[in-house]
Design an enzyme around this catalytic site. Structure first.
Site, PDB file in Angstrom:
ATOM      1  N   ASP A 121       5.624  -8.911   9.636  1.00  0.00           N
ATOM      2  CA  ASP A 121       5.932  -8.029   8.508  1.00  0.00           C
ATOM      3  C   ASP A 121       5.590  -6.592   8.894  1.00  0.00           C
ATOM      4  O   ASP A 121       4.422  -6.260   9.123  1.00  0.00           O
ATOM      5  CB  ASP A 121       5.133  -8.453   7.279  1.00  0.00           C
ATOM      6  CG  ASP A 121       5.560  -7.712   6.020  1.00  0.00           C
ATOM      7  OD1 ASP A 121       6.305  -6.714   6.122  1.00  0.00           O
ATOM      8  OD2 ASP A 121       5.155  -8.122   4.923  1.00  0.00           O
ATOM      9  N   ASN A 138       0.804  -1.216   0.000  1.00  0.00           N
ATOM     10  CA  ASN A 138       0.000   0.000   0.000  1.00  0.00           C
ATOM     11  C   ASN A 138       0.840   1.271   0.000  1.00  0.00           C
ATOM     12  O   ASN A 138       0.423   2.298  -0.526  1.00  0.00           O
ATOM     13  CB  ASN A 138      -0.917   0.005   1.227  1.00  0.00           C
ATOM     14  CG  ASN A 138      -2.071  -0.970   1.090  1.00  0.00           C
ATOM     15  OD1 ASN A 138      -2.956  -0.776   0.269  1.00  0.00           O
ATOM     16  ND2 ASN A 138      -2.045  -2.023   1.881  1.00  0.00           N
ATOM     17  N   GLY A 174      -3.789 -12.085   2.258  1.00  0.00           N
ATOM     18  CA  GLY A 174      -3.026 -11.202   1.379  1.00  0.00           C
ATOM     19  C   GLY A 174      -1.893 -11.954   0.708  1.00  0.00           C
ATOM     20  O   GLY A 174      -1.250 -12.821   1.328  1.00  0.00           O
ATOM     21  N   ALA A 175      -1.635 -11.625  -0.541  1.00  0.00           N
ATOM     22  CA  ALA A 175      -0.591 -12.328  -1.301  1.00  0.00           C
ATOM     23  C   ALA A 175       0.763 -12.209  -0.617  1.00  0.00           C
ATOM     24  O   ALA A 175       1.527 -13.182  -0.547  1.00  0.00           O
ATOM     25  CB  ALA A 175      -0.528 -11.772  -2.725  1.00  0.00           C
ATOM     26  N   ASP A 176       1.073 -11.024  -0.076  1.00  0.00           N
ATOM     27  CA  ASP A 176       2.377 -10.830   0.569  1.00  0.00           C
ATOM     28  C   ASP A 176       2.516 -11.698   1.817  1.00  0.00           C
ATOM     29  O   ASP A 176       3.598 -12.230   2.097  1.00  0.00           O
ATOM     30  CB  ASP A 176       2.581  -9.356   0.913  1.00  0.00           C
ATOM     31  CG  ASP A 176       1.439  -8.758   1.737  1.00  0.00           C
ATOM     32  OD1 ASP A 176       0.343  -9.359   1.782  1.00  0.00           O
ATOM     33  OD2 ASP A 176       1.635  -7.668   2.319  1.00  0.00           O
ATOM     34  N   ARG A 177       1.439 -11.868   2.561  1.00  0.00           N
ATOM     35  CA  ARG A 177       1.486 -12.691   3.773  1.00  0.00           C
ATOM     36  C   ARG A 177       1.770 -14.148   3.419  1.00  0.00           C
ATOM     37  O   ARG A 177       2.547 -14.826   4.102  1.00  0.00           O
ATOM     38  CB  ARG A 177       0.171 -12.566   4.544  1.00  0.00           C
ATOM     39  CG  ARG A 177      -0.119 -11.154   5.014  1.00  0.00           C
ATOM     40  CD  ARG A 177      -1.445 -11.060   5.734  1.00  0.00           C
ATOM     41  NE  ARG A 177      -1.392 -11.728   7.041  1.00  0.00           N
ATOM     42  CZ  ARG A 177      -2.446 -11.888   7.827  1.00  0.00           C
ATOM     43  NH1 ARG A 177      -3.632 -11.432   7.450  1.00  0.00           N
ATOM     44  NH2 ARG A 177      -2.309 -12.496   8.998  1.00  0.00           N
ATOM     45  N   THR A 237       8.823  16.435  24.561  1.00  0.00           N
ATOM     46  CA  THR A 237       7.754  15.890  23.724  1.00  0.00           C
ATOM     47  C   THR A 237       8.294  14.947  22.656  1.00  0.00           C
ATOM     48  O   THR A 237       7.750  13.860  22.425  1.00  0.00           O
ATOM     49  CB  THR A 237       6.963  17.030  23.060  1.00  0.00           C
ATOM     50  OG1 THR A 237       6.399  17.849  24.077  1.00  0.00           O
ATOM     51  CG2 THR A 237       5.852  16.478  22.183  1.00  0.00           C
TER      52      THR A 237
END
Length: 257
Positions: A130, A9, A108-111, A186
């Site tokens: 990942d 993404n 998902g294809a990447d997984r 901060t």
């Protein structure tokens, strides 16, 4: 030569293989509006920098979680590289890994690529983490079965939300570590919250996932664009492999040709 493409993404990771050896690789921002010709222009330049030409590529394999980009890449592979791409997730690509989730089409294809690559490398029960736009935890049994996992917002999503949804908190560069968990300003407090906080979340989920698997046998493998950044803030990551997805694509191409 094989061109392996993983379309995420936020970024695309692209590698060129000579046999099993990764010759070169690039990380390029995902632009969901890119046309086929724009991809050709970008990669003509990148290829030239590495002394490559389009006609050096004989095969292409693609994994994608962005449908519009998958279509553009498939057209690029056909028109400019004169190849017929293998697309992970299509019925024609066999992974050799049983998928034991409720709806295998959802993965998902990447997984799946990561799970196949990690199991091929270590041959044992695994949790693959990942670090991408989302952080995913993928569980593989000792028998090489994909069991499922977990998904959480990634570091970049958290950082963007913190900067855009608050009035006074700044965007912070987390590539330099905080001095300690207790931030005395901060910027240091945000760094601590993101790095130590996400490290703790990763460890906590790995612990819970291991409880359902075999704790003494399960190892955790980290990959993705931010793996090397966040892994030092965890205690449960056993291996870091930034090239896991590309190597998995090469492996799947080998198995299917």
């Amino acid at each position: 030569m094989l061109l392996a493409v993983d379309i995420g993404n936020t970024h695309m990771v692209i590698g060129v293989f000579t046999g099993p050896k990764l010759r070169c690789h690039w990380r390029v921002k995902t632009d969901k509006g890119s046309t086929v010709d724009e991809l050709a222009a970008i990669f003509h330049t990148l290829f030239t920098m590495e002394g490559l030409r389009f006609n050096d590529i004989s095969d292409t394999i693609i994994s994608s979680v962005v449908p519009t980009m998958q279509a553009a890449w498939a057209a690029f592979a056909t028109r400019y590289l004169n190849t017929t791409p293998l697309v992970v997730g299509s019925a024609t690509v066999q992974t050799g890994m049983p998928v034991l989730i409720d709806n295998p089409a959802e993965i998902g294809a990447d997984r799946l690529v990561n799970a196949v690559a990690a199991y091929n490398k270590f041959k044992r029960a695994l949790i693959v983490v990942d670090f991408g736009t989302a952080i995913t935890w993928d569980c593989v049994s000792a028998a090489g079965e994909y069991l499922g996992g977990a998904i959480a917002p990634g570091l970049s999503i958290a950082m963007e939300a913190l900067g855009s949804r608050t009035a006074k908190l700044p965007q912070v560069d987390i590539s330099t570590p905080p001095d300690a968990a207790i931030g005395t300003n901060t910027v240091a407090a945000i760094k601590s919250g993101i790095l130590f906080g996400y490290g703790g979340m990763v460890d906590g989920l790995i612990r819970r996932l291991r409880e359902q698997m075999a704790p003494e046998l399960t190892q955790a493998v980290a990959t993705g664009g931010m793996a090397t950044l966040i892994a030092p803030y965890t205690t449960s990551i056993d291996h870091v492999d930034p090239m896991l997805t590309l190597n998995g694509l090469q492996l799947l191409h080998e198995r299917n040709t």
